[in-house]
Design an enzyme around this catalytic site. Structure first.
Site, PDB file in Angstrom:
ATOM      1  N   LYS A  87      40.646  54.108  38.679  1.00 55.93           N
ATOM      2  CA  LYS A  87      42.215  53.638  39.009  1.00 55.93           C
ATOM      3  C   LYS A  87      43.019  53.007  37.801  1.00 55.93           C
ATOM      4  CE  LYS A  87      41.376  52.056  43.195  1.00 55.93           C
ATOM      5  NZ  LYS A  87      40.250  52.157  43.524  1.00 55.93           N
ATOM      6  N   ARG A  92      44.942  51.444  51.503  1.00 56.76           N
ATOM      7  CA  ARG A  92      43.742  51.726  51.940  1.00 56.76           C
ATOM      8  C   ARG A  92      43.280  51.551  53.452  1.00 56.76           C
ATOM      9  NH1 ARG A  92      42.117  48.820  47.561  1.00 56.76           N
ATOM     10  NH2 ARG A  92      39.619  48.316  46.995  1.00 56.76           N
ATOM     11  N   ARG A  97      31.032  47.060  34.645  1.00 52.02           N
ATOM     12  CA  ARG A  97      32.662  46.384  34.332  1.00 52.02           C
ATOM     13  C   ARG A  97      32.550  45.413  34.047  1.00 52.02           C
ATOM     14  NH1 ARG A  97      36.794  47.541  38.851  1.00 52.02           N
ATOM     15  NH2 ARG A  97      35.797  46.063  39.774  1.00 52.02           N
ATOM     16  N   ARG A 135      33.825  40.728  37.701  1.00 53.48           N
ATOM     17  CA  ARG A 135      34.508  39.949  38.202  1.00 53.48           C
ATOM     18  C   ARG A 135      33.331  39.614  39.869  1.00 53.48           C
ATOM     19  NH1 ARG A 135      38.219  44.996  40.918  1.00 53.48           N
ATOM     20  NH2 ARG A 135      37.418  45.048  42.160  1.00 53.48           N
ATOM     21  N   ARG A 164      31.371  47.478  49.364  1.00 55.81           N
ATOM     22  CA  ARG A 164      32.587  48.299  49.613  1.00 55.81           C
ATOM     23  C   ARG A 164      33.313  49.660  49.221  1.00 55.81           C
ATOM     24  NH1 ARG A 164      32.825  45.904  43.897  1.00 55.81           N
ATOM     25  NH2 ARG A 164      35.037  47.033  43.009  1.00 55.81           N
TER      26      ARG A 164
END
Ligand code: AP5
Ligand code: MG
Ligand code: ZN
Length: 215
Positions: A13, A88, A127, A162, A173
């Site tokens: 996203k 969400r 990431r 992160r 998640r």
């Protein structure tokens, strides 16, 4: 153009939103980025959000809705915006509709970036994100590496991992996404707004597919 970007954690996203912003000049509004910026500044809202984010859980609806309502009243949104990571939950989606109805506007497209769970885990564990919050570019150690390890190609900022990209938090998640956010796919489908895009493959091809559904 008012767009909602839907998709699991790590579906791309943020990556796609940044490309779209460059191309069509419509700002990205990422609730995750807003919480991380608030935390960096040490505000009570940021500190509260962190307790949920670190566990991979959702920040309570009233907090998130308040943050979005405030952001949507800023003056830079006359060309529209892309909501990345909001709504969400069903109550968030309904609150968004109410906010927009009150202004006699509505969402034009809900774009689902569709990626299988196993791929999401691989993406998030590799990431890297630029620490410069004005930039926030995303990389991946294997799939999209920076030219120089640990350094952002765009602004020279330091890249970091992160806190919520640990294996256990990623799993949580995903569960939260499948239970609480995936029902929004039906919600937008029923309204005739859902645009489903296959989110696996080269980043540029996914971008082209998104541009196509927005045209
Ligand atoms: P948020 O920051 O929104 O995280 P998320 O939804 O988990 O999504 P990510 O940002 O992790 O992934 P992304 O889809 O942006 O993917 P990216 O482009 O980075 O939210 C974090 C937390 O904040 C939540 O857990 C919650 O606690 C809280 N929160 C936020 N909004 C909330 C709300 N509305 N309500 C309640 N709580 C809320 O890409 C991922 C990686 O994949 C990168 O390394 C990238 O380089 C790579 N990649 C991208 N595309 C490809 C491709 N095509 N092929 C291979 N690799 C790719
Ligand atoms: Mg993101
Ligand atoms: Zn950068």
């Amino acid at each position: 153009m008012r767009i909602v970007l839907l998709g699991g954690p790590g579906s791309g996203k943020g990556t796609q939103a940044k490309m779209l912003t460059e191309k069509i000049g419509v700002p990205q509004i990422s609730t995750g980025d807003i919480f991380r910026a608030a935390l960096k500044e040490g505000t009570p809202m940021g500190l509260k959000a962190k307790t949920y984010m670190d566990k991979g859980e959702l920040v309570p609806d009233d907090v998130v809705i308040g943050v979005v309502e405030e952001r949507l009243s800023k003056p830079d949104l006359d060309k529209g915006y892309m909501l990345d990571g909001f709504p969400r939950t069903l109550p968030q989606a309904e609150a968004l509709d109410n906010i927009l109805n009150a202004r006699q506007t509505s969402i034009d497209h809900a774009v689902l970036v569709d990626v299988p769970d196993e791929e999401l885990v691989a993406r998030l564990s590799g990431r890297r994100t630029c620490r410069n919050s004005d930039c926030g570019a995303m990389y991946h150690v294997m799939f999209n590496p920076p030219k120089k390890e640990g350094i952002c190609d765009k602004c020279g900022g330091e890249l970091y991992q992160r806190d919520d990209d640990s294996e256990a938090t990623i799993r949580e998640r995903l569960t939260v996404y499948n239970n609480q956010t995936a029902p929004l796919i039906d919600y937008y489908e029923t309204k005739g707004l859902l645009r489903r895009v296959k989110g696996v493959g080269p980043i540029n091809e996914i971008f082209a597919a998104i541009e196509k559904v927005l045209a």
